[in-house]
Design an enzyme around this catalytic site. Structure first.
Site, mmCIF file in Angstrom:
data_model
loop_
_atom_site.group_PDB
_atom_site.id
_atom_site.type_symbol
_atom_site.label_atom_id
_atom_site.label_comp_id
_atom_site.label_asym_id
_atom_site.label_seq_id
_atom_site.Cartn_x
_atom_site.Cartn_y
_atom_site.Cartn_z
ATOM 1 N N TRP A 345 4.796 -0.314 -6.999
ATOM 2 C CA TRP A 345 5.096 1.051 -6.571
ATOM 3 C C TRP A 345 5.607 1.079 -5.129
ATOM 4 O O TRP A 345 6.188 2.082 -4.699
ATOM 5 C CB TRP A 345 3.877 1.947 -6.727
ATOM 6 C CG TRP A 345 2.743 1.671 -5.745
ATOM 7 C CD1 TRP A 345 2.220 0.470 -5.388
ATOM 8 C CD2 TRP A 345 2.021 2.651 -4.991
ATOM 9 N NE1 TRP A 345 1.211 0.631 -4.477
ATOM 10 C CE2 TRP A 345 1.063 1.960 -4.212
ATOM 11 C CE3 TRP A 345 2.070 4.043 -4.889
ATOM 12 C CZ2 TRP A 345 0.172 2.602 -3.360
ATOM 13 C CZ3 TRP A 345 1.179 4.681 -4.054
ATOM 14 C CH2 TRP A 345 0.248 3.967 -3.286
ATOM 15 N N ASP A 346 5.390 -0.005 -4.393
ATOM 16 C CA ASP A 346 5.916 -0.110 -3.031
ATOM 17 C C ASP A 346 7.398 0.288 -2.987
ATOM 18 O O ASP A 346 7.846 0.982 -2.077
ATOM 19 C CB ASP A 346 5.845 -1.555 -2.524
ATOM 20 C CG ASP A 346 4.489 -2.202 -2.661
ATOM 21 O OD1 ASP A 346 3.685 -1.723 -3.470
ATOM 22 O OD2 ASP A 346 4.239 -3.194 -1.960
ATOM 23 N N GLU A 472 -7.480 0.420 -4.862
ATOM 24 C CA GLU A 472 -7.845 -0.581 -5.869
ATOM 25 C C GLU A 472 -9.288 -1.055 -5.745
ATOM 26 O O GLU A 472 -9.713 -1.944 -6.479
ATOM 27 C CB GLU A 472 -6.882 -1.765 -5.793
ATOM 28 C CG GLU A 472 -5.463 -1.365 -6.175
ATOM 29 C CD GLU A 472 -4.465 -2.484 -5.999
ATOM 30 O OE1 GLU A 472 -4.852 -3.554 -5.480
ATOM 31 O OE2 GLU A 472 -3.296 -2.294 -6.366
ATOM 32 N N GLN A 585 -7.446 1.215 0.463
ATOM 33 C CA GLN A 585 -6.329 1.871 1.129
ATOM 34 C C GLN A 585 -6.416 3.375 0.884
ATOM 35 O O GLN A 585 -7.172 3.829 0.026
ATOM 36 C CB GLN A 585 -5.006 1.339 0.587
ATOM 37 C CG GLN A 585 -4.794 1.613 -0.892
ATOM 38 C CD GLN A 585 -3.925 0.585 -1.564
ATOM 39 O OE1 GLN A 585 -4.287 -0.581 -1.663
ATOM 40 N NE2 GLN A 585 -2.765 1.009 -2.022
#
Length: 757
Positions: A345-346, A472, A585
Site C-alpha cells: 500500500w506504500d 500490524e 504505526q
C-alpha cells in the site's frame, strides 16, 4: 545558506576496498526501470543490479497449509554485475593492480551522476587520480553508464569484470530482508562476445522471465574468456604518457523480455547506434533533472540540512518509479531486494501522495499498474469467496504472495488505499480519461467488495469484521477505524463517480454497467452503506477507537522492555503483541489525515495526544504521519521532531536497516508531512487550499507543486506571515480561506494570520 553545491550532493567516504552495507543502498542509482547499488572499486562485493518487476518465483513452504494460502513467493532478483572494475599499472614485469582502498563517493542530484574518486601516490611520489562516474539514464531508461577517468602519468589498464550477482543471502528471521535465493536462478544463460563488448541473455528457472544485457565499450583493447565466477573480462588500456588525462566509457543496455534469438550481426548493428556521446548523455540527464526540480524542489533557508534531505528523498522517488504500467514502486525502491521487491500500500498512499504534485506521469503509472492487475484481484476475491475484486497485500505480478494472512491478506484496506490513490491522482491531475481506461471498472469492482463484505449490525450500522488495519501489531479485529473510514469514502466516491460518468458519457457508462452486470439499484446501495457506516468512537469524547477492542487491552510494559528487544516483531510472538494496547504505526490518525476534510484541529490534537504514547515507531511508515497530524493539531514541536526523524531515516540510518534498502514510503512521507501537514494542503470541490504554518525557526521557505498541469510556486516568509504565489498558467487557489485568482506569471502576496494558542 550553506554552499549551494553541497546541498545538491550526498558524500561519503569508504576504506578497505569495501563500502559499509548501508552505503551500497543509500547511494544507489536508478531511473524507475533499472537500479544499481554503489560499490567500491576493486571490491569483492558485487553491485546489486535490479530491473523493476523482474522476479523469480519459489514455492512457499508451510508447516500447515490451509485453503487460499498463496502457493508461490515472488522475489525481485539481482542480475548481471557490470560495475566491477580495477586499475592496473604497466611495469617491466607486466600489469600490477593498484591498491584502491580509500576514497569518496558522491551522489550529485542535480546532474544525476554518482562519482567515486580515489587518489593514489606512487613510490616515486607521482599522483594518480581515478574517478568513476555512474549514470542510469532518465532519458534512455534501459541504459547504464560507467565512465572511468585517469589523471596522471604512465600506462594503465582498466579491467572490467562482467559477472553474476552475489546470491549469498542468508536465511533471516527479519521479514523485511530479501529472501535467501537458490543458486540456479536461471535455466538458460547465453554469453556472446562482440567487437565492442559482450551480450548476456538469461531466462529464469520458474517464472520464465528473460532479460538481455548488452555491454558496449567506447574503446575496447581485448577480452579474456570466462573466468571463474565471471561471464567476461574486458580490458581498456590508457596511455597517460601521451595525455595527462583520459577516460574510458562502458554502456550496458538492459532489456526485459527481449525478443529471443537475436542474430550476432543484429547485435553489432545495434551497438553501433547505442548512445555513447558522454557529453550529450550528461546534458540530457541534467536537463531532465532541471525540469524535475522545478516541480519537486523545496528550500528551507533556516534549515539547509533539511533542504538537502528533502532533495534526497524526492530524488529517491524519481529513481525508483518509472513510466511503464507493468512496473510499480517497490517498498525498497530499486536500491535492493528488501521485502523481496514487493509492492504494498506504500505505493498507493505514500509514493502516490508525493508524486501526484511532482510528476503526474509517474503518479499515473502507479494507478495504471493497479488497473492492469484487476483480473488477478478478481481472481483473489473469488478464491476468498468474496464479491468483486480484492487486491493483494504484497505482490510483484498482481498475485498475493503474503504467507502470513493476519498481517497480510486481512489488510483488506488495500482496496480503499488503491482507490484513495486513484482519487488523489484525479484531484491533482484532472486527468479523468483514466476512468475510461480501466479506472472506473477498478473503482466499481473494488466497491462491490466492500458492499458485500460489510454487515449491517442493528444499533451500529455497517461494520467490518475480522480485518487488520495499518497497525500490524493489532490483527483480525472488528471495526478497525481506518478500514471503516476508508471503505466508507471508497463507496461514496464510487457512487458519485458512477453518476458523473452516466451524465458525462452515458453510452460508454451504460455499456460498462452492463458488462459488469451492475444495476442502478446496486450503485445507489453504495451511497446508502456509506451513509450508515459505523466509526468506533469513545463516548462523549473526540477520541476515535482504533477498533472495538483495542482500548480494552493491557498497555505494553515499556519500562521492562530493553532497547535490544526492539522492534517488537523480531523478539515477541505475534499473539503476545496482539493482546496488548501497542501500535507498530499510526492507524486512527492515518485515517484522519487521509480524510482530513471531515475533521478539525481539536480532533487531530486529541487523537494525536492519545495515540502518540501507544505508538512504538517500529515501522518506518510512522514518523511522517505523526508529523503531519501533529502539525494539523498545532503540536509544532512534536511535528518537527517527527519530521526530522522521517527526513533523515536513511541518511542517518535511524532504524539501523538501511543496508536492507532505502525506505521509499518514508521518502514520499517527507513531502506528505510538508504539504498535507505543515502547509495544510487540501483539495475541495476541485480548488487547491493552502494554509502554511511552518515552524518559525525554519526561516523562509520555497516550494513548488503541480495542480492540474499548472506549476505553482509558493514562497512563505514567517517574519511577516506572508505567502507569495506565482503560477505558470491561470489558477484559482484559496489561502487561509482567502480566494485568489492567479493570472499567468503574476505574483501575488497574501498575508496570513495563524490563530495564537
Amino acid at each position: 545558506m550553506k554552499n549551494e553545491k553541497t546541498l545538491w550532493t550526498i558524500t561519503r567516504n569508504f576504506g578497505d576496498s569495501r563500502l559499509m552495507p548501508e552505503l551500497k543502498t543509500l547511494l544507489f542509482c536508478g531511473n524507475g526501470f533499472l537500479g544499481v547499488q554503489a560499490n567500491a572499486p576493486g571490491s569483492s562485493q558485487t553491485s546489486g543490479t535490479f530491473i523493476n518487476g523482474f522476479y523469480e518465483t519459489t514455492p512457499i513452504t508451510y508447516g500447515e497449509k490451509a485453503y487460499g494460502y498463496p502457493g508461490m513467493q515472488q522475489v525481485m532478483i539481482p542480475l548481471v554485475d557490470v560495475l566491477n572494475w580495477e586499475v592496473s599499472k604497466a611495469t617491466a614485469s607486466g600489469y600490477e593492480a593498484l591498491d584502491i582502498s580509500k576514497g569518496t563517493i558522491e551522489l550529485d542530484m542535480q546532474k544525476g551522476i554518482r562519482k567515486t574518486s580515489c587518489q593514489i601516490v606512487g613510490s616515486d611520489g607521482s599522483d594518480l587520480l581515478i574517478q568513476e562516474e555512474v549514470l542510469t539514464s532518465l532519458v534512455h531508461s534501459q541504459c547504464l553508464y560507467s565512465r572511468i577517468t585517469l589523471k596522471g602519468r604512465g600506462k594503465y589498464r582498466i579491467t572490467r569484470r562482467i559477472g553474476p550477482p552475489n546470491l549469498e543471502s542468508k536465511e533471516s528471521g527479519d521479514p523485511r530482508k530479501m529472501e535467501s535465493l537458490q543458486k540456479d536462478l536461471f535455466r538458460k544463460s547465453d554469453y556472446t562476445v562482440t567487437s565492442r563488448g559482450c551480450m548476456i541473455e538469461e531466462t529464469t528457472t520458474s517464472s520464465n522471465l528473460s532479460y538481455r544485457c548488452t555491454v558496449c565499450l567506447d574503446r575496447f583493447s581485448r577480452y579474456e574468456g570466462i573466468e571463474s565466477n565471471q561471464y567476461e573480462t574486458l580490458y581498456q588500456d590508457i596511455d597517460l604518457d601521451e595525455s595527462s588525462e583520459s577516460s574510458r566509457l562502458l554502456m550496458a543496455r538492459f532489456e526485459a523480455d527481449p525478443p529471443s534469438g537475436l542474430p550476432s550481426e543484429k547485435v553489432r548493428d545495434e551497438q553501433k547506434n547505442f548512445p555513447m556521446d558522454w557529453q550529450k548523455i550528461c546534458s540530457e540527464q541534467e536537463n531532465y533533472l532541471k525540469d524535475f526540480w522545478k516541480k519537486a524542489d523545496t528550500i528551507i533557508e533556516g534549515k539547509p540540512e533539511y533542504t538537502r534531505a528533502l532533495r534526497y528523498n524526492s530524488y529517491g522517488l524519481l529513481q525508483s518509479t518509472g513510466t511503464d504500467p507493468a512496473r510499480s514502486g517497490a517498498a525498497k525502491g530499486l536500491s535492493s531486494g528488501g521485502y523481496n521487491g514487493h509492492t504494498f500500500w506504500d505505493a498507493d498512499i505514500y509514493i502516490q501522495g508525493a508524486l501526484n504534485n511532482i510528476d503526474p506521469r509517474r503518479a499515473r503509472t502507479l494507478v495504471e499498474y493497479r488497473i492492469a492487475h484487476l483480473k488477478e484481484a478478481r481472481d483473489r476475491a473469488e478464491e476468498l469467496s468474496e464479491v468483486g475484486a480484492l487486491y493483494p497485500w504484497r505482490t510483484i505480478n498482481g498475485r498475493e504472495c503474503s504467507a502470513f494472512f493476519p498481517a497480510g491478506t486481512a489488510q483488506f484496506h488495500i482496496n480503499a488505499d488503491i482507490i484513495w490513490g486513484l482519487k488523489s491522482f484525479l484531484d491533482h491531475s484532472g486527468e479523468r480519461d483514466i476512468l475510461l481506461k480501466g479506472g472506473a471498472e477498478m473503482l466499481f469492482e473494488t466497491a462491490r467488495f466492500w458492499a458485500a463484505f460489510a454487515l449491517d449490525v442493528p444499533g451500529k450500522g455497517y461494520c467490518l469484521h475480522c480485518v487488520t488495519g495499518p497497525d500490524e501489531y493489532t490483527a483480525l479485529v472488528n471495526n478497525n477505524f481506518y478500514t471503516n473510514l476508508m471503505a466508507r469514502e471508497h463507496l461514496s466516491f464510487a457512487h458519485a463517480t458512477a453518476l458523473e460518468l452516466l451524465d458525462e458519457f452515458p453510452e460508454w457508462t451504460a455499456k460498462l454497467i452492463k458488462q459488469l452486470n451492475l444495476s442502478i439499484r446496486e450503485i445507489n446501495s453504495w451511497r446508502h452503506i456509506a451513509h450508515h457506516f459505523y466509526l468506533p468512537k469513545v463516548e462523549d469524547s473526540l477520541i476515535y477507537k482504533q477498533d472495538d477492542s483495542f482500548l480494552e487491552k493491557s498497555p505494553w510494559d515499556w519500562e521492562h522492555t530493553p532497547l535490544e528487544k526492539r522492534p517488537l516483531l523480531l523478539h515477541y510472538h505475534p499473539l503476545k503483541i496482539y493482546r496488548h494496547r501497542v501500535m507498530k504505526q499510526p492507524d486512527v490518525i492515518m485515517g484522519l489525515l487521509l480524510q482530513k476534510q471531515y475533521f478539525d484541529k481539536e480532533v487531530f490534537a486529541s487523537n494525536f495526544d492519545y495515540y502518540e504514547p501507544l505508538t512504538s515507531g517500529d515501522s518506518s511508515l510512522s514518523s511522517a504521519i505523526q508529523s503531519a497530524v501533529a502539525a494539523l493539531g498545532d503540536r509544532q514541536e512534536q511535528a518537527e521532531d517527527y519530521f526530522r526523524k522521517n527526513l533523515f531515516l536513511d541518511l542517518e540510518d535511524k532504524e539501523g536497516n538501511t543496508d536492507n534498502g532505502i525506505h521509499l514510503a518514508a521518502m514520499g512521507g517527507a513531502r506528505i508531512a510538508l504539504l498535507y501537514g505543515f502547509a495544510h494542503m487540501e483539495i475541495s470541490a476541485g480548488v487547491l487550499h493552502l494554509n502554511p504554518d511552518f515552524p518559525r525557526n525554519w526561516g523562509r521557505i520555497s516550494f513548488s507543486l503541480l495542480h492540474k498541469g499548472v506549476l505553482l510556486k509558493v514562497h512563505y516568509d514567517p517574519s511577516d506571515q506572508s505567502v507569495q504565489l506565482t503560477a505558470d498558467a491561470p489558477l484559482n487557489i484559496e489561502i487561509n480561506e482567502t480566494q485568489i485568482r492567479l493570472s499567468k506569471n503574476e505574483k501575488q502576496t497574501v498575508r496570513i494570520f495563524q490563530e495564537i494558542s
